[in-house]
Design a protein around this motif. Structure first.
Motif: not given
Length: 902
Positions: A351-352, A372-373, A386-387, A402-404
């Protein structure tokens, strides 16, 4: 009394709500607020400007905005006060259901520079829901033989509220045969049970009507009712009984249809049809559950009949009924709890949080580009994401929460190489069979003025014909700038320099937009042969960048000058007079016509022809050299006066020409000067020795002269190369101010004609020849002054001449001594002897340089070198002896003429 109690309850509730609004906590670097549900739109949640340490003015300037992960925008920010306010009705039950801990995550995004704050808003439950039953009526059939103490499960009420506002108790309307007991299950649920207190008597009362009321713990208390209709039946007095009141099972969410979940089992103490049991789901089982599960009526086995989804519903509570076939039929009940086990069947989502911002190509590493999330509907390790990005792009992801993540620059950017990057974001979860997803975002690179204009050539050559029309285009230069926009817009200009102390910009004009160069004057090749322009290309960036190129404009010669006759000289009259003996033979050199052309190249190539003659059969003119020679011997019948009209043409287009008239007087008994001179010697051997001596001296002089000329030029080339100039080139302030000359001096002897030719020419044009001749038959001493097409430094040329002549008497010191012996008439050019000349050993040959100067401004100069050979028989005590080249008095003289302009 009831009214006061209601008011007091609301006062307490409002106080609690106000207290929740003022409380917020900061846990793990995050801000948390607590607010009750159902707040009116515009209610203040908290002052985020104060809590986040921001100034009110920063909220608008830095474009603060709210982003919610729930999909709905429940909150907004009052930028004038910095307060977080309610923007939409909040229903805790629709957001969190039965979950007591209801958190609504809110992201606060601030730009310029990008920052992300995470705020958790805890939604507190209020008693806004009443307990309710799925059905308003419940029908029971109870046999009259049923023993007291038997319990009949009733439908439990449902209250969406949680905590103290949830379902608390049940009440039953008064009946002597029945009472109410509440059974609490392990998961906190309450199930009301109807208890038979005394035996039923169908004959006395066959129908009982009861009212079941469910109460919550709110203030004020809310309730819901359900009517129970009991029909008293006779006979079959044993109902089926399950061996467990609650059955538990678990199943993986990706299980296939037909998978067995569990098996329930009930027994009936009756016999026959009263003991035969059939299993079924409770009559209030939702259709969604019936579509997913199926129970075998005979065996009690529960089978999977659809596709489970852990993310939609992780647990199922199903009521199962077992009924016998007696009359009246009896039934027993149990509850089945099914847990759905999660599998990694949901790929992560990217998600942007904010759209990518354009980045300047000079942005330092670490500049934030986008927020970004990552989300994953799975739970546990299956939901850990993980991105990452591809390694070949100058961008990396940095985790913020977390996740951001933040997408930041990580290298040098160059818009000219990559004006836009496609950054591929990859999200991978941590499940056993990991799933991934990709999303590509475009990052545009903004241009910075880091490239100067570049010319297609560092040096340009242009050729312009002389006598051109002013304003005509000369050439065009072009430069390319790799930048874009204003940074690539180029303006051209001429860097002003001087040519002959005149700015180059007065000769040429350049179009600043397209680089076209135009002439502003008509050019004369004879005055200026080449121009050097330095052109600058400058872009419009800030700061602007520039580069230079050199343009050489060469003036192309046109045939606009007619040949000019320099010998025979006619400045004292329109006709040149020559004398010739009648005894000459065929091929005798009478005279030589010499002309020069100010043009160059083919335009200066000249040809001579005899246009008219008194007797065309007697004389001829050499086509290329202009030598006038006899074609045959002179006869007695030939006229003594011969007139020749000689035409000189150049090789240009259109052809330019000029003519010269030569009168030749043929005399009888006219002898050569050398022969007359030798007749004065009485001894033939002495005459022969002197002639031989003259020939030897002449040949030696010519050889030595050529050798010295070569050595002088070689030395000047060597000095010029050390001084940064090309060979034999001297440059003044302007590189092309004075064209350079190479001088060659050549001694020619042809019978009675003695002459020296001085050859000079530009390095970029055809050589030009200047000569002076003295014929024994000439009546005048010829001193010819000719202005050349270009100028040469007087001192340099004179130095070349001094170094070229074979005798040391060319030095200025010797000239001063010789000037004491000779006098030159300033107007007539007659050279006279000032005092008695003595023949000295090894000094019988003298060289005198005669300077000819006009009265113009600036004055023009030329010199004539006269070599005088003294003979022992020549005696003259008179100080006014004429040394003009007459037949009787002139010795043999080699006359060299060169022209210089100061």
């Amino acid at each position: 009394m009831t009214k006061r109690t209601w008011f007091g309850g609301w006062s307490c509730l409002l106080f609690r709500l106000f207290l929740f609004l003022l409380l917020w906590i900061n846990a793990q670097g995050q801000t948390r607020y607590s607010v009750p549900e159902e707040l009116s739109v515009g209610s203040v949640v908290g002052n985020i400007a104060k809590d986040l340490g921001l100034k009110i003015s920063e909220l608008y300037d830095r474009k603060l905005r709210i982003a919610s992960e729930s999909g709905k925008q429940y909150f907004s920010v009052n930028l004038g006060k910095g307060e977080l306010v309610v923007d939409e009705r909040i229903d805790r039950e629709s957001l969190c259901g039965q979950n007591a801990n209801c958190l609504l995550p809110v992201q606060v995004i601030i730009e310029d520079p990008l920052q992300l704050y995470r705020i958790d808003v805890e939604i507190q439950d209020i008693n806004d829901n009443s307990p309710h039953f799925l059905s308003s009526e419940r029908a029971l059939k109870i046999a009259e033989s049923t023993v007291p103490g038997m319990r009949f499960p009733l439908e439990s009420a449902h209250d969406p509220d949680v905590g103290s506002n949830s379902l608390k108790s049940f009440t039953l309307s008064k009946d002597e045969c029945f009472s109410l007991k509440v059974k609490e299950l392990g998961d906190g649920r309450k199930v009301p049970e109807l208890v038979l207190e005394k035996s039923l008597d169908r004959e006395r009362k066959a129908f009982h009507q009861l009212m079941l009321t469910a109460l919550d713990g709110g203030n004020p208390v809310k309730s819901g009712t359900s009517q129970i209709n009991i029909t008293v039946l006779d006979n079959n007095d044993n109902n089926p009984v399950f061996n467990k009141p609650v059955y538990k099972a678990s199943i993986v969410e990706n299980s296939s249809r037909g998978t067995s979940v569990l098996k329930v089992d009930a027994t009936d103490l009756d016999e026959g049809t009263n003991g035969e049991i059939q299993y079924s789901f409770g009559e209030h089982t939702p259709d969604a559950v019936r579509s997913l599960f199926h129970i075998d009526a005979q065996t009690g086995e529960i089978l999977l009949n659809g596709q489970l989804d852990f993310e939609s519903n992780p647990t199922y509570n199903i009521e199962v009924s077992a009924k016998d076939k007696g009359i009246p039929e009896m039934e027993g009940h149990c509850n089945v709890h099914i847990d759905v086990l999660d599998v990694n069947d949901n790929p992560p989502q990217i998600v942007l949080t904010s759209k990518p911002s354009p980045v300047r190509e000079d942005a330092p590493s670490g500049t934030v580009v986008a927020l970004i999330s990552a989300r994953d509907a799975d739970s546990g390790v299956n939901g850990k994401v993980v991105l990452g990005t591809q390694p070949e792009v100058p961008f990396i992801l940095k985790s913020t929460f977390s996740n951001d993540y933040s997408l930041v620059t990580n290298g040098v950017l160059d818009r000219e190489t990559f004006p836009e990057y496609s950054v591929e974001i990859t999200a991978v979860d941590s499940g056993a069979s990991s799933l991934s997803s990709k999303k590509t975002i475009s990052v545009r690179i903004l241009d910075v003025n880091d490239n100067p204009p570049i010319f297609s050539n560092n040096f340009y050559k242009a050729y312009v014909k002389e006598n051109n029309s002013p304003g005509s285009i000369v050439c065009s230069v072009s430069a390319l700038d790799l930048d874009i926009g204003e940074n690539a817009k180029i303006s051209y200009s001429i860097i002003d320099s001087k040519t002959q102390n005149v700015p180059v910009s007065s000769y040429f004009y350049i179009n600043s937009e397209n680089g076209s160069i135009f002439s502003m004057h008509s050019f004369d090749y004879e005055k200026m042969k080449v121009f050097q322009l330095r052109v600058q290309a400058k872009d419009h960036g800030s700061p602007s960048l520039s580069s230079n190129a050199t343009v050489h404009v060469f003036i192309v010669d046109q045939n606009d000058n007619a040949p000019a006759v320099i010998y025979p000289s006619t400045f004292m009259g329109s006709v040149s007079h020559q004398r010739m003996s009648r005894s000459v033979k065929a091929g005798h050199l009478v005279t030589k016509v010499t002309a020069v052309d100010a043009d160059s190249g083919h335009n200066a190539w000249m040809s001579y022809r005899l246009a008219e003659a008194t007797d065309a059969s007697l004389f001829s003119v050499t086509f290329h050299t202009g030598e006038v020679r006899t074609k045959r011997s002179v006869s007695e019948q030939d006229d003594s006066s011969q007139r020749l009209l000689i035409e000189i043409k150049d090789n240009g287009e259109p052809v330019q020409s000029t003519t010269v008239t030569v009168d030749i007087l043929i005399e009888d008994g006219f002898h050569e000067p050398i022969s007359d001179f030798t007749h004065k010697h009485t001894e033939p051997e002495k005459k022969s020795s002197k002639i031989t001596l003259y020939l030897i001296v002449s040949l030696a002089s010519v050889s030595l002269l050529c050798l010295l000329t070569f050595l002088v030029l070689l030395v000047k080339c060597a000095r010029g190369s050390r001084g940064g100039s090309s060979c034999c080139v001297r440059r003044s302030d302007s590189e092309y101010k004075n064209p350079n000359r190479n001088l060659q001096i050549q001694l020619n002897t042809d019978g009675p004609i003695k002459y020296v030719e001085v050859l000079g020419g530009d390095m970029m044009s055809q050589s030009q020849s200047f000569g002076s001749y003295l014929s024994p038959m000439s009546e005048f001493s010829d001193f010819t002054l000719v202005k050349p097409s270009s100028t040469t430094d007087f001192t340099n040329t004179l130095s070349v001449l001094d170094a070229s002549l074979p005798d040391s008497t060319w030095k200025f010191e010797s000239q001063q001594i010789l000037l004491q012996k000779y006098i030159c008439e300033s107007h007539t050019g007659e050279l006279r002897v000032a005092k008695k000349l003595m023949v000295e050993e090894n000094k019988n040959v003298f060289s005198i340089t005669v300077l000819v100067q006009d009265n113009g401004k600036p004055a023009l100069f030329s010199t004539v070198a006269v070599n005088i050979t003294l003979d022992e028989q020549t005696t003259d005590s008179s100080s006014e002896h004429r040394s003009s080249p007459s037949r009787e008095t002139s010795p043999s003289a080699d006359l060299a003429l060169t022209l210089m302009e100061s």
